[in-house]
Design a protein around this motif. Structure first.
Motif, PDB file in Angstrom:
ATOM      1  N   ASN A  58     -34.285  46.853 -48.082  1.00  0.00           N
ATOM      2  CA  ASN A  58     -33.668  47.961 -47.356  1.00  0.00           C
ATOM      3  C   ASN A  58     -32.452  48.513 -48.084  1.00  0.00           C
ATOM      4  O   ASN A  58     -31.613  49.180 -47.483  1.00  0.00           O
ATOM      5  CB  ASN A  58     -33.302  47.509 -45.938  1.00  0.00           C
ATOM      6  CG  ASN A  58     -34.528  47.297 -45.059  1.00  0.00           C
ATOM      7  OD1 ASN A  58     -35.075  48.243 -44.504  1.00  0.00           O
ATOM      8  ND2 ASN A  58     -34.970  46.060 -44.944  1.00  0.00           N
ATOM      9  N   TYR A  59     -32.378  48.231 -49.381  1.00  0.00           N
ATOM     10  CA  TYR A  59     -31.315  48.761 -50.238  1.00  0.00           C
ATOM     11  C   TYR A  59     -31.965  49.568 -51.351  1.00  0.00           C
ATOM     12  O   TYR A  59     -32.551  49.017 -52.284  1.00  0.00           O
ATOM     13  CB  TYR A  59     -30.485  47.621 -50.825  1.00  0.00           C
ATOM     14  CG  TYR A  59     -29.294  48.074 -51.642  1.00  0.00           C
ATOM     15  CD1 TYR A  59     -28.028  48.163 -51.071  1.00  0.00           C
ATOM     16  CD2 TYR A  59     -29.429  48.412 -52.992  1.00  0.00           C
ATOM     17  CE1 TYR A  59     -26.924  48.576 -51.812  1.00  0.00           C
ATOM     18  CE2 TYR A  59     -28.339  48.826 -53.745  1.00  0.00           C
ATOM     19  CZ  TYR A  59     -27.093  48.909 -53.151  1.00  0.00           C
ATOM     20  OH  TYR A  59     -26.009  49.325 -53.889  1.00  0.00           O
ATOM     21  N   ASN A  60     -31.901  50.882 -51.223  1.00  0.00           N
ATOM     22  CA  ASN A  60     -32.502  51.779 -52.216  1.00  0.00           C
ATOM     23  C   ASN A  60     -31.469  52.832 -52.593  1.00  0.00           C
ATOM     24  O   ASN A  60     -31.234  53.793 -51.857  1.00  0.00           O
ATOM     25  CB  ASN A  60     -33.761  52.432 -51.641  1.00  0.00           C
ATOM     26  CG  ASN A  60     -34.799  51.406 -51.229  1.00  0.00           C
ATOM     27  OD1 ASN A  60     -35.571  50.910 -52.045  1.00  0.00           O
ATOM     28  ND2 ASN A  60     -34.811  51.061 -49.942  1.00  0.00           N
ATOM     29  N   LYS A  61     -30.847  52.634 -53.740  1.00  0.00           N
ATOM     30  CA  LYS A  61     -29.726  53.462 -54.182  1.00  0.00           C
ATOM     31  C   LYS A  61     -30.232  54.647 -54.997  1.00  0.00           C
ATOM     32  O   LYS A  61     -31.044  54.485 -55.915  1.00  0.00           O
ATOM     33  CB  LYS A  61     -28.779  52.604 -55.019  1.00  0.00           C
ATOM     34  CG  LYS A  61     -27.495  53.267 -55.454  1.00  0.00           C
ATOM     35  CD  LYS A  61     -26.627  52.245 -56.189  1.00  0.00           C
ATOM     36  CE  LYS A  61     -25.337  52.838 -56.706  1.00  0.00           C
ATOM     37  NZ  LYS A  61     -24.509  51.818 -57.409  1.00  0.00           N
ATOM     38  N   TYR A 103     -23.844  58.713 -54.904  1.00  0.00           N
ATOM     39  CA  TYR A 103     -25.104  58.073 -54.512  1.00  0.00           C
ATOM     40  C   TYR A 103     -25.110  57.829 -53.012  1.00  0.00           C
ATOM     41  O   TYR A 103     -24.063  57.842 -52.350  1.00  0.00           O
ATOM     42  CB  TYR A 103     -25.307  56.742 -55.254  1.00  0.00           C
ATOM     43  CG  TYR A 103     -24.339  55.642 -54.865  1.00  0.00           C
ATOM     44  CD1 TYR A 103     -24.636  54.753 -53.835  1.00  0.00           C
ATOM     45  CD2 TYR A 103     -23.121  55.488 -55.525  1.00  0.00           C
ATOM     46  CE1 TYR A 103     -23.756  53.747 -53.475  1.00  0.00           C
ATOM     47  CE2 TYR A 103     -22.230  54.488 -55.174  1.00  0.00           C
ATOM     48  CZ  TYR A 103     -22.553  53.615 -54.141  1.00  0.00           C
ATOM     49  OH  TYR A 103     -21.671  52.614 -53.785  1.00  0.00           O
ATOM     50  N   VAL A 104     -26.307  57.634 -52.485  1.00  0.00           N
ATOM     51  CA  VAL A 104     -26.488  57.207 -51.094  1.00  0.00           C
ATOM     52  C   VAL A 104     -27.392  55.985 -51.107  1.00  0.00           C
ATOM     53  O   VAL A 104     -28.150  55.762 -52.058  1.00  0.00           O
ATOM     54  CB  VAL A 104     -27.115  58.320 -50.216  1.00  0.00           C
ATOM     55  CG1 VAL A 104     -26.189  59.515 -50.110  1.00  0.00           C
ATOM     56  CG2 VAL A 104     -28.479  58.743 -50.760  1.00  0.00           C
ATOM     57  N   ILE A 105     -27.298  55.190 -50.070  1.00  0.00           N
ATOM     58  CA  ILE A 105     -28.178  54.028 -49.920  1.00  0.00           C
ATOM     59  C   ILE A 105     -29.201  54.374 -48.850  1.00  0.00           C
ATOM     60  O   ILE A 105     -28.849  54.632 -47.688  1.00  0.00           O
ATOM     61  CB  ILE A 105     -27.388  52.772 -49.530  1.00  0.00           C
ATOM     62  CG1 ILE A 105     -26.382  52.436 -50.632  1.00  0.00           C
ATOM     63  CG2 ILE A 105     -28.330  51.597 -49.292  1.00  0.00           C
ATOM     64  CD1 ILE A 105     -25.384  51.368 -50.246  1.00  0.00           C
ATOM     65  N   VAL A 106     -30.460  54.407 -49.244  1.00  0.00           N
ATOM     66  CA  VAL A 106     -31.553  54.773 -48.345  1.00  0.00           C
ATOM     67  C   VAL A 106     -32.240  53.496 -47.890  1.00  0.00           C
ATOM     68  O   VAL A 106     -32.712  52.709 -48.707  1.00  0.00           O
ATOM     69  CB  VAL A 106     -32.553  55.709 -49.044  1.00  0.00           C
ATOM     70  CG1 VAL A 106     -33.639  56.149 -48.064  1.00  0.00           C
ATOM     71  CG2 VAL A 106     -31.830  56.919 -49.631  1.00  0.00           C
ATOM     72  N   GLY A 107     -32.281  53.301 -46.586  1.00  0.00           N
ATOM     73  CA  GLY A 107     -32.882  52.075 -46.079  1.00  0.00           C
ATOM     74  C   GLY A 107     -34.374  52.030 -46.259  1.00  0.00           C
ATOM     75  O   GLY A 107     -34.925  51.042 -46.763  1.00  0.00           O
TER      76      GLY A 107
END
Length: 681
Positions: A250-253, A282-286
């Protein structure tokens, strides 16, 4: 609440304190409180929970206004009384504009004014409803979705600021799946009869909400069915509860531009975030696949359906703060159908819940000043260190963990920061505006303030002194990014019984095991163990030790998967693994710490119970509660915590000292073969 926060329980005791409300009696009086709660018709080897708590539960049926009831609720009533006194006093005395007293008083007075709420009807939402009416395109839909985020209307997805899992010193933008009206994706698909009935009730609830907005019944029903179809499609694209507990997956940078190009062409994330003064690299996409599916769904869904989806979520988010008709409709579904309540809880209690949500730290400052002295804070901080010392010794003795991992585990344990009682620095609520326009307006202002408070953290150093719970909260949590345990003052609040009248066995079962030990163990459960001493998601375990841990943890997954609280509905062993490990670890830590006390060493019985029996009963007493079938069903599908009964049965059946204390025999339900017992911490 932290991402690994433990809902734990309605906290019941402090070290050396016990509940006297509803029949709990201090040790040394005419009747021992533990003995008074027993159901001696049940063999502890058959059902230890019923044996430990059955007498009290039989004497305390669930009130009509509640979905569950336990000894913690009776303590909760004491807290409600204290907060009510604070609120009523503020409403009567008033205060300078912008003062804490003015805000508390105006919030309370306006929320309690049902006549005004009935007079206003849905008018507090006129601006937002007009915005939905003006939608003509999918772009307008997204404009409205983003406009509603600051007022707490959940739709399509979640977005917010939190610590970067892999760089805990940085506050990052995080986006994740969301937008469902039912508590969890499996409510949309589980075939169990009770869940299917809830789906039908949900559609009827949406339709009645539309009728309250003026729609004709047939039109409202048709619109509700289309909203349900849209949400079902969102649910299908959502990850399951257990899959959300894997921090790596659930960590997709990625950059905002990459998120737009790869997954959501309709959403220019760079521009949308810039509108909130956020310019992240950047954002972290779950869950990237969720956003890709949602993009297709938005393109395929007619705009009128999306308008109705937004109308429902807006109204349902604010129904409790509108007229009696909206409030009653909200209760009929969320309270009666979903949770089994037969009647609404008193309005003043519900108002206090909202007041806590809106400006809990304002109330908290007053609460701790009146009810939690500095000496109490010092006492429980010392107890944390006693449990830390015990955990250190247990890690050093582990025979399954290698030296390299053990050294790092000990370093992480030593680095855990305990926060006890209340914050050292209070949050500034000066920008929060509270008036007497309407209950809904005050809630909306509070939502805006909380949203801006969250956004303001971006680009600033992480404030590791901040609390995610108020001091008057019956709860506790572990935050992996800060490597901290947080124990609010209310978790130690117990009315009526002096410290000296409670034996150590009960105190260690209540607090050392189920609160302090539980939260510290969260730092080493299946999810928490992946974060290092500095709070970063990193591979600090050797592959061999990680494999050994996973093998041991799988036994616990299998154990809880086998429990079937309702016909056809089992506990989700994978989703609840972190909490189950924390319960188990907490009991082990509390027991070993208790074994160092004079009471344990002397071995004298009290109330016909040995010190070790009293310790295990003390732990069970903390979970003395029962719930309606509807509430149990809801929790089984949406909660990462096992129901209370199995939070007693599960860990006990893995602990040899429990078998010895209560003479559990092979073949009894509490018995697990030695080879099947979990052995981790």
């Amino acid at each position: 609440m932290g991402r690994l926060a433990s809902s734990l329980r309605l906290a019941l005791v402090s070290a050396g304190l016990v509940l006297s409300t509803g029949g709990a009696v201090a040790a040394g009086t005419s009747q021992d409180f533990l003995a008074a709660h027993l159901d001696t018709s049940v063999d502890p080897g058959v059902d230890f929970f019923q044996y430990a708590n059955g007498g009290w539960l039989k004497a305390h049926p669930i009130p009509k206004s509640e979905s569950s009831w336990g000894i913690g609720n009776e303590v909760d009533d004491e807290l409600y009384a204290r907060l009510r006194t604070i609120s009523e006093s503020a409403a009567k005395t008033g205060g300078d504009a912008g003062s804490d007293t003015q805000k508390i008083g105006d919030f309370w007075a306006t929320a309690m004014d049902t006549a005004k709420a009935d007079q206003l009807g849905v008018r507090p939402l006129d601006t937002e409803l007009a915005r939905i009416d003006a939608i003509r395109s999918s772009k307008d839909v997204l404009d409205t979705v983003f406009a509603f985020k600051p007022i707490g209307v959940s739709s399509l997805f979640r977005v917010g600021i939190s610590q970067d899992d892999k760089d805990s010193a940085t506050m990052a933008v995080r986006v994740s799946q969301g937008g469902l009206g039912l508590p969890e994706r499996d409510f949309y698909f589980n075939p169990e009869a009770g869940v299917a009935k809830l789906r039908t009730a949900y559609v009827a609830h949406i339709a009645r909400s539309f009728e309250l907005l003026g729609r004709k019944p047939n039109d409202a029903k048709a619109a509700a069915e289309k909203v349900m179809a849209f949400e079902t499609a969102l649910a299908k694209a959502s990850r399951k509860l257990e899959d959300l507990r894997d921090p790596e997956k659930n960590y997709n940078k990625m950059s905002p531009a990459e998120l737009t190009a790869k997954y959501t062409p309709s959403i220019d994330w760079t521009a949308r975030l810039a509108a909130w003064n956020l310019k992240p690299s950047y954002v972290i996409v779950g869950q990237p696949e969720f956003f890709a599916a949602e993009e297709k769904l938005l393109r395929a869904t007619p705009v009128p359906v999306l308008q109705d989806y937004l109308r429902y979520h807006l109204v349902d988010s604010y129904a409790e703060y509108l007229s009696t008709a909206f409030d009653t409709e909200y209760f009929d579904f969320h309270g009666r159908a979903m949770s089994g309540q037969q009647e609404q809880r008193p309005r003043w209690k519900r108002v206090l819940d909202e007041e806590n949500d809106a400006m809990g730290m304002v109330l908290g400052r007053i609460f701790v000043g009146e009810y939690f002295p500095a000496t109490s804070k010092q006492r429980y901080a010392a107890m944390v260190e006693a449990i830390r010392d015990t955990y250190r010794a247990r890690i050093e003795r582990l025979d399954w963990m290698g030296a390299d991992t053990k050294t790092k585990a000990l370093a992480k344990l030593a680095s855990i920061t305990p926060k006890v009682g209340y914050p050292d620095h209070w949050k500034d609520y000066s920008a929060l505006v509270v008036g007497r326009e309407s209950y809904a307006a005050n809630v909306m202002n509070a939502q805006r303030w909380q949203f801006q408070d969250n956004l303001s953290k971006f680009g600033k150093p992480v404030d590791r002194t901040e609390w995610d719970m108020t001091p008057q909260t019956y709860n506790a949590y572990y935050n992996p990014s800060n490597n901290e345990i947080v124990l609010p003052a209310a978790i130690f609040m117990v009315p009526g019984v002096p410290d000296a009248e409670v034996d150590d066995a009960v105190a260690y079962g209540y607090v050392a095991a189920s609160t302090i030990g539980h939260e510290i163990t969260h730092g080493f459960d299946d999810e928490g163990r992946q974060f290092d001493a500095k709070g970063n998601l990193s591979g600090w375990w050797t592959a061999e030790d990680a494999a050994r841990f996973t093998t041991a943890a799988q036994k616990m997954v299998d154990q809880f998967n086998a429990y079937e609280p309702l016909p056809g509905l089992h506990i989700n062993g994978k989703a609840s693994l972190g909490e189950n490990i924390a319960d188990y670890g907490g009991v082990l830590l509390g027991l070993e710490a208790f074994q160092k006390t004079a009471q344990y060493k002397e071995g004298k019985s009290m109330g016909g119970l040995t010190p070790t029996q009293r310790y295990f009963l003390g732990y069970a007493l903390g979970w003395m509660s029962q719930q309606r079938e509807e509430k149990l069903r809801q929790r089984l599908l949406s909660d990462v915590h096992a129901p209370a009964k199995w939070r007693v049965l599960g860990p006990m059946s893995n602990i040899p000292e429990f078998y010895d204390a209560f003479h559990v025999k092979p073949g009894q339900p509490m018995w697990r073969e030695p080879a099947d017992r979990v052995r981790i911490w």
